[in-house]
Design a protein around this motif. Structure first.
Motif, PDB file in Angstrom:
ATOM      1  N   ALA A  63     -15.101 -28.362 -20.094  1.00 49.74           N
ATOM      2  CA  ALA A  63     -15.847 -29.486 -20.050  1.00 49.74           C
ATOM      3  C   ALA A  63     -17.226 -28.250 -20.309  1.00 49.74           C
ATOM      4  O   ALA A  63     -17.991 -28.821 -20.525  1.00 49.74           O
ATOM      5  N   ILE A  64     -17.049 -27.223 -19.553  1.00 48.15           N
ATOM      6  CA  ILE A  64     -18.203 -26.337 -19.122  1.00 48.15           C
ATOM      7  C   ILE A  64     -18.476 -25.648 -20.345  1.00 48.15           C
ATOM      8  O   ILE A  64     -19.724 -25.168 -21.070  1.00 48.15           O
ATOM      9  N   ASN A  65     -18.056 -25.242 -20.979  1.00 49.61           N
ATOM     10  CA  ASN A  65     -17.994 -24.569 -22.728  1.00 49.61           C
ATOM     11  C   ASN A  65     -19.045 -26.141 -23.392  1.00 49.61           C
ATOM     12  O   ASN A  65     -19.628 -25.554 -24.067  1.00 49.61           O
ATOM     13  N   LEU A  66     -18.185 -27.554 -23.362  1.00 49.99           N
ATOM     14  CA  LEU A  66     -18.812 -28.192 -24.560  1.00 49.99           C
ATOM     15  C   LEU A  66     -20.659 -28.402 -23.889  1.00 49.99           C
ATOM     16  O   LEU A  66     -21.289 -28.372 -24.341  1.00 49.99           O
ATOM     17  N   LEU A  67     -20.567 -28.510 -22.259  1.00 49.71           N
ATOM     18  CA  LEU A  67     -21.685 -28.404 -21.886  1.00 49.71           C
ATOM     19  C   LEU A  67     -22.765 -27.252 -22.135  1.00 49.71           C
ATOM     20  O   LEU A  67     -23.981 -27.621 -22.457  1.00 49.71           O
ATOM     21  N   HIS A  68     -22.581 -26.292 -22.462  1.00 47.26           N
ATOM     22  CA  HIS A  68     -23.059 -25.089 -22.591  1.00 47.26           C
ATOM     23  C   HIS A  68     -23.530 -25.121 -23.732  1.00 47.26           C
ATOM     24  O   HIS A  68     -24.399 -24.459 -24.034  1.00 47.26           O
ATOM     25  N   HIS A  69     -22.287 -25.119 -24.597  1.00 46.75           N
ATOM     26  CA  HIS A  69     -23.262 -25.296 -26.098  1.00 46.75           C
ATOM     27  C   HIS A  69     -24.280 -26.734 -26.261  1.00 46.75           C
ATOM     28  O   HIS A  69     -24.990 -25.910 -26.803  1.00 46.75           O
ATOM     29  N   VAL A  70     -24.108 -27.260 -26.248  1.00 47.90           N
ATOM     30  CA  VAL A  70     -24.903 -28.885 -25.966  1.00 47.90           C
ATOM     31  C   VAL A  70     -26.125 -28.138 -25.688  1.00 47.90           C
ATOM     32  O   VAL A  70     -27.418 -28.228 -26.013  1.00 47.90           O
ATOM     33  N   ALA A  71     -26.076 -27.585 -24.651  1.00 51.81           N
ATOM     34  CA  ALA A  71     -27.346 -27.044 -23.697  1.00 51.81           C
ATOM     35  C   ALA A  71     -28.184 -25.825 -24.487  1.00 51.81           C
ATOM     36  O   ALA A  71     -30.053 -26.415 -24.825  1.00 51.81           O
TER      37      ALA A  71
END
Length: 127
Positions: A63-71
């Motif tokens: 989840a954090i990886n996905l949010l980091h990439h989106v950001a």
């Protein structure tokens, strides 16, 4: 950088040891001015606080990886301390509201289940 002062017997960047022993006299201009005591030092100490959140980043949480990439791709990664503080504030509020709304939803579901069970136990009253 400020040059060293000759014959100075202590570091002016530190007034108190972490254990609470005073190293230097604090300004006497205000009535209540003093060095922090040990409890105040420990309360304000922030070493290791980053790991509270960032340990999950290091462990590659999906989840954090996905949010980091989106950001990253949308240009929303914090670049300043203020942007980082705003992100932490947003995460804290989102988490708090998520927990409150989750508790409310569980309570409503529980009450609904009790109501359904009580209605189901009543005998059918047909004329």
């Amino acid at each position: 950088m400020v040059p060293a002062i000759e014959n100075l017997d202590h570091n002016w960047s530190q007034i108190v040891y972490r254990e609470g022993n005073q190293l230097a006299t604090v300004g006497h201009h205000w009535k209540l001015s003093r060095a922090l005591n040990k409890e105040e030092i420990v309360h304000r100490q922030r070493e290791g606080t980053c790991l509270t959140c960032h340990q999950d980043i290091l462990e590659n949480s999906a989840a954090i990886n996905l949010l980091h990439h989106v950001a990253e791709y949308t240009g929303q990664l914090p670049k300043t301390n203020q942007q980082h503080a705003n992100l932490i504030h947003k995460i804290l509020l989102t988490s708090a509201w998520g927990q409150v709304l989750g508790a409310v939803a569980i309570s409503i579901a529980g009450l609904g289940g009790i109501f359904w069970w009580l209605r189901r136990r009543q005998p059918n009253q047909q004329n």
